[in-house]
Design an enzyme around this catalytic site. Sequence first.
Site, PDB file in Angstrom:
ATOM      1  N   ARG A 220      -3.007  53.813   5.983  1.00 44.15           N
ATOM      2  CA  ARG A 220      -2.959  53.785   4.516  1.00 44.15           C
ATOM      3  C   ARG A 220      -3.502  55.041   3.857  1.00 44.15           C
ATOM      4  O   ARG A 220      -2.985  55.498   2.848  1.00 44.15           O
ATOM      5  CB  ARG A 220      -3.712  52.550   3.997  1.00 44.15           C
ATOM      6  CG  ARG A 220      -2.973  51.252   4.241  1.00 44.15           C
ATOM      7  CD  ARG A 220      -3.795  50.058   3.794  1.00 44.15           C
ATOM      8  NE  ARG A 220      -3.154  48.800   4.159  1.00 44.15           N
ATOM      9  CZ  ARG A 220      -3.791  47.635   4.243  1.00 44.15           C
ATOM     10  NH1 ARG A 220      -5.102  47.583   4.003  1.00 44.15           N
ATOM     11  NH2 ARG A 220      -3.139  46.548   4.586  1.00 44.15           N
TER      12      ARG A 220
ATOM     13  N   ARG B 132       2.520  36.713  24.844  1.00 34.21           N
ATOM     14  CA  ARG B 132       2.351  35.283  24.578  1.00 34.21           C
ATOM     15  C   ARG B 132       3.468  34.740  23.684  1.00 34.21           C
ATOM     16  O   ARG B 132       3.910  33.603  23.838  1.00 34.21           O
ATOM     17  CB  ARG B 132       0.984  35.038  23.927  1.00 34.21           C
ATOM     18  CG  ARG B 132       0.628  33.575  23.734  1.00 34.21           C
ATOM     19  CD  ARG B 132      -0.753  33.404  23.115  1.00 34.21           C
ATOM     20  NE  ARG B 132      -0.795  33.871  21.732  1.00 34.21           N
ATOM     21  CZ  ARG B 132      -1.380  35.006  21.350  1.00 34.21           C
ATOM     22  NH1 ARG B 132      -1.957  35.790  22.241  1.00 34.21           N
ATOM     23  NH2 ARG B 132      -1.402  35.356  20.082  1.00 34.21           N
ATOM     24  N   SER B 133       3.944  35.556  22.751  1.00 29.08           N
ATOM     25  CA  SER B 133       4.981  35.125  21.808  1.00 29.08           C
ATOM     26  C   SER B 133       6.392  35.331  22.342  1.00 29.08           C
ATOM     27  O   SER B 133       7.346  34.719  21.837  1.00 29.08           O
ATOM     28  CB  SER B 133       4.830  35.885  20.484  1.00 29.08           C
ATOM     29  OG  SER B 133       3.587  35.624  19.883  1.00 29.08           O
TER      30      SER B 133
ATOM     31  N   HIS C 198      -4.279  34.400  -3.665  1.00 28.98           N
ATOM     32  CA  HIS C 198      -5.550  34.994  -4.093  1.00 28.98           C
ATOM     33  C   HIS C 198      -5.569  35.082  -5.616  1.00 28.98           C
ATOM     34  O   HIS C 198      -4.522  35.120  -6.271  1.00 28.98           O
ATOM     35  CB  HIS C 198      -5.694  36.415  -3.541  1.00 28.98           C
ATOM     36  CG  HIS C 198      -5.866  36.490  -2.055  1.00 28.98           C
ATOM     37  ND1 HIS C 198      -6.099  35.406  -1.252  1.00 28.98           N
ATOM     38  CD2 HIS C 198      -5.831  37.577  -1.225  1.00 28.98           C
ATOM     39  CE1 HIS C 198      -6.209  35.798   0.006  1.00 28.98           C
ATOM     40  NE2 HIS C 198      -6.052  37.109   0.058  1.00 28.98           N
TER      41      HIS C 198
ATOM     42  N   SER D 280      -5.955  31.498   3.756  1.00 28.07           N
ATOM     43  CA  SER D 280      -4.811  32.033   4.488  1.00 28.07           C
ATOM     44  C   SER D 280      -4.858  33.543   4.639  1.00 28.07           C
ATOM     45  O   SER D 280      -4.161  34.107   5.478  1.00 28.07           O
ATOM     46  CB  SER D 280      -3.500  31.630   3.807  1.00 28.07           C
ATOM     47  OG  SER D 280      -3.466  32.101   2.474  1.00 28.07           O
ATOM     48  N   GLY D 281      -5.701  34.200   3.849  1.00 28.32           N
ATOM     49  CA  GLY D 281      -5.867  35.635   4.012  1.00 28.32           C
ATOM     50  C   GLY D 281      -6.424  35.991   5.379  1.00 28.32           C
ATOM     51  O   GLY D 281      -6.296  37.135   5.828  1.00 28.32           O
TER      52      GLY D 281
ATOM     53  N   GLY E 213       3.497  35.647  13.663  1.00 27.78           N
ATOM     54  CA  GLY E 213       2.344  35.526  12.776  1.00 27.78           C
ATOM     55  C   GLY E 213       2.731  35.039  11.393  1.00 27.78           C
ATOM     56  O   GLY E 213       3.910  34.897  11.054  1.00 27.78           O
TER      57      GLY E 213
ATOM     58  N   CYS F   4      -3.630  43.379   0.471  1.00 28.78           N
ATOM     59  CA  CYS F   4      -3.055  42.377  -0.424  1.00 28.78           C
ATOM     60  C   CYS F   4      -3.743  42.337  -1.787  1.00 28.78           C
ATOM     61  O   CYS F   4      -3.076  42.256  -2.827  1.00 28.78           O
ATOM     62  CB  CYS F   4      -3.098  41.002   0.230  1.00 28.78           C
ATOM     63  SG  CYS F   4      -4.741  40.473   0.773  1.00 28.78           S
TER      64      CYS F   4
ATOM     65  N   GLN G  56     -10.393  34.957  -2.754  1.00 24.65           N
ATOM     66  CA  GLN G  56      -9.344  35.068  -1.751  1.00 24.65           C
ATOM     67  C   GLN G  56      -9.249  33.813  -0.885  1.00 24.65           C
ATOM     68  O   GLN G  56     -10.243  33.347  -0.330  1.00 24.65           O
ATOM     69  CB  GLN G  56      -9.578  36.321  -0.895  1.00 24.65           C
ATOM     70  CG  GLN G  56      -9.520  37.582  -1.743  1.00 24.65           C
ATOM     71  CD  GLN G  56      -9.744  38.866  -0.972  1.00 24.65           C
ATOM     72  OE1 GLN G  56     -10.417  39.774  -1.451  1.00 24.65           O
ATOM     73  NE2 GLN G  56      -9.191  38.977   0.225  1.00 24.65           N
TER      74      GLN G  56
ATOM     75  N   ARG H 230     -14.407  34.966  -0.330  1.00 26.89           N
ATOM     76  CA  ARG H 230     -13.513  33.992   0.303  1.00 26.89           C
ATOM     77  C   ARG H 230     -13.773  32.620  -0.293  1.00 26.89           C
ATOM     78  O   ARG H 230     -14.924  32.175  -0.379  1.00 26.89           O
ATOM     79  CB  ARG H 230     -13.762  33.958   1.816  1.00 26.89           C
ATOM     80  CG  ARG H 230     -12.796  33.063   2.579  1.00 26.89           C
ATOM     81  CD  ARG H 230     -11.415  33.670   2.672  1.00 26.89           C
ATOM     82  NE  ARG H 230     -11.393  34.835   3.543  1.00 26.89           N
ATOM     83  CZ  ARG H 230     -10.385  35.693   3.608  1.00 26.89           C
ATOM     84  NH1 ARG H 230      -9.305  35.521   2.852  1.00 26.89           N
ATOM     85  NH2 ARG H 230     -10.441  36.737   4.419  1.00 26.89           N
TER      86      ARG H 230
END
Length: 334
Positions: free
Chosen positions: A98, A37-38, A240, A158-159, A10, A128, A155, A233
Amino acid sequence: MTAAIVGASGAVGQELLKVLEQRNFPVDELRLFGSARSAGRKYSFRGQEIEVRELRHNDDFKGVDYAFVSAGGAVSKEFAETITKHGTIMIDNSSTFRMDPQVPLVVPECNAEDALNHPRNIIANPNCTTIMMVVAVKPIEELSHIRRIRVASYQSASGAGAQAMAEVQQQYADIAAGKEPQISKFPFQLAYNVIPQIDVFTDNDYTKEEMKMYNETRKILHSDVKCSATCVRISSLRSHSEAVWMETERPLSVEEVRKAMASAQGVILQDDPASKEYPMPLFTAGKDEIFVGRIRKDIADDNGITIWLSGDQIRKGAALNAVQIAEYLIQQNG
């Protein structure tokens, strides 16, 4: 020293590979994990090719000191016990743990010592936008306690991941070619647009992203600060930005805030409006620090101060912060 990256294929996993190599992280063996898959893909690290293993419930983490996990909340929740059962410290980039009282939520510039107490062998990486904001507001909190924060985030695509970046680029190309732009990763077309929604809405009409900023800021700063956020966004590709208004217990001068920012850990002061010097995502992408400018008194609040900041959310907002947590623990443990 043995480390692992879970979610190696990723965007954050790839950034972790770069950060570990660039910072000469003291690792003798690096193990890479991913989905079925990876599995089998190979990535270069310090001149060696490392093959991605499929993440499974087995003993593959035996002997691993630190595991950097960035494969989504469902994976973190399912595999936390498998990853930590042999003593591995899991530094998790998802939101899963978190707010768990037994899991420290750490930004090293703000509360590095919290990482030392990790009874579940899990340390959480904050959201982030929260990481970037607390790095910039911590120097102000040290001058005077912050009562309230109001923040609007801007943001980048790519976030939402590498595919989201590709989508907005393709939308611009399609529009230029007179084609209908395709929409998949966002609820609306992002090219030539901004979307005032990141994540789903909660019962109070704030999104999950906005509530993360409220709750995580309080936990990181050990504070009763109230943070009201609007997360937006925008179509920039990486980094960001945030406009932040703070109300402090005593009035602060612009000069003392600038001085505090100039010496703050992890901050670069870029604040000369007369010369058009202020942070922009075009120039903060790929950088480690949070760039701060547009420092001024809030003319609507006698105890208010306003700043603008920009930073790379894949780097400091995810991969770099996780690596810094591990570096701190290594330093403290000798």
